[in-house]
Design an enzyme around this catalytic site. Sequence first.
Site, PDB file in Angstrom:
ATOM      1  N   THR A  10      -7.302   1.476 -20.547  1.00 46.97           N
ATOM      2  CA  THR A  10      -6.407   2.636 -20.455  1.00 46.97           C
ATOM      3  C   THR A  10      -7.162   3.950 -20.366  1.00 46.97           C
ATOM      4  O   THR A  10      -6.812   4.823 -19.571  1.00 46.97           O
ATOM      5  CB  THR A  10      -5.461   2.671 -21.676  1.00 46.97           C
ATOM      6  OG1 THR A  10      -4.759   1.424 -21.768  1.00 46.97           O
ATOM      7  CG2 THR A  10      -4.457   3.801 -21.543  1.00 46.97           C
ATOM      8  N   ASP A 109     -16.913  -4.044 -25.507  1.00 47.92           N
ATOM      9  CA  ASP A 109     -16.332  -3.204 -26.557  1.00 47.92           C
ATOM     10  C   ASP A 109     -16.313  -3.935 -27.897  1.00 47.92           C
ATOM     11  O   ASP A 109     -16.592  -3.327 -28.944  1.00 47.92           O
ATOM     12  CB  ASP A 109     -14.929  -2.753 -26.160  1.00 47.92           C
ATOM     13  CG  ASP A 109     -14.001  -3.908 -25.794  1.00 47.92           C
ATOM     14  OD1 ASP A 109     -14.493  -5.016 -25.490  1.00 47.92           O
ATOM     15  OD2 ASP A 109     -12.769  -3.687 -25.802  1.00 47.92           O
ATOM     16  N   ARG A 110     -16.020  -5.227 -27.881  1.00 48.77           N
ATOM     17  CA  ARG A 110     -16.000  -5.999 -29.127  1.00 48.77           C
ATOM     18  C   ARG A 110     -17.407  -6.133 -29.702  1.00 48.77           C
ATOM     19  O   ARG A 110     -17.600  -6.050 -30.919  1.00 48.77           O
ATOM     20  CB  ARG A 110     -15.389  -7.370 -28.880  1.00 48.77           C
ATOM     21  CG  ARG A 110     -13.941  -7.317 -28.400  1.00 48.77           C
ATOM     22  CD  ARG A 110     -13.426  -8.686 -27.973  1.00 48.77           C
ATOM     23  NE  ARG A 110     -13.265  -9.589 -29.105  1.00 48.77           N
ATOM     24  CZ  ARG A 110     -13.021 -10.881 -28.978  1.00 48.77           C
ATOM     25  NH1 ARG A 110     -12.962 -11.439 -27.768  1.00 48.77           N
ATOM     26  NH2 ARG A 110     -12.869 -11.656 -30.043  1.00 48.77           N
TER      27      ARG A 110
END
Length: 254
Positions: A10, A109-110
């Site tokens: 997003t 990202d994790r």
Amino acid sequence: MLLVADAGNTNIKLAVFDADKMITTARLATDDSKTPDVYKRDVAGILGENEIDIHKIKAVAVSTVVPEVTIAFLEGMRNLFETQPLVVGGDTRTGIVIKTENPEGLGADRLVNASAALHEYGGPLLVIDFGTATTYDVITENGEFLGGVIAPGLKLCAEALWEKTAKLPEIAIEKPDRVMGPDTVSSMQSGVFYGGLGQLEYFVRMLKEELGTDFRVVATGGFSSLFEGSTDTIDIFDPDLTLKGLRYIYKINQ
């Protein structure tokens, strides 16, 4: 100075660090139609608005789960700062040992969140990221990433309601005053918020039972603040966890 960027589904979240101090943050909409020149202009504009000299940015670190955006964004950053960005990937030092069955499938990202949380708070940990998806990631005290849960995020759930039904309206995602909604909007908000809260508390409880251990629960992501004051399940709220992780990963790779 160091510029870090986390490109999600997003938004692209940005931060500038002067040594260990975060001096500004910003967001750009993730858009695969943007060219390198547009990203260059956008980031230069953000720095200008915050009175940050472009020439003082000496390095860039990036994590992304959107390959289409990565190419254009990285080229724009190379052109703007005349430096090669560090892109978090499988060969990047993070301080995390991936113990999942498919390490290549783990989102950057994790991995960054796991690295940051372990560095900041120590393990064992459960890191919850309330983004486009809501992810629950288990990290041991020795820095082993064991796996977790990926669930639809609050925004996805809300969008499914108003996009896949004929009469339900678009709503703001927020906590209503009570569970039972007296009208359509508050009823939808209740379903999204309290459904997310129930999911959160259930997953945390079940993960602790399955693993037979306790762990510190750290929450990050755009919707994490929505749950502050509504649950005792989360021990630490850290909205800037991913950005801190990028700075830490850049530092240990030098």
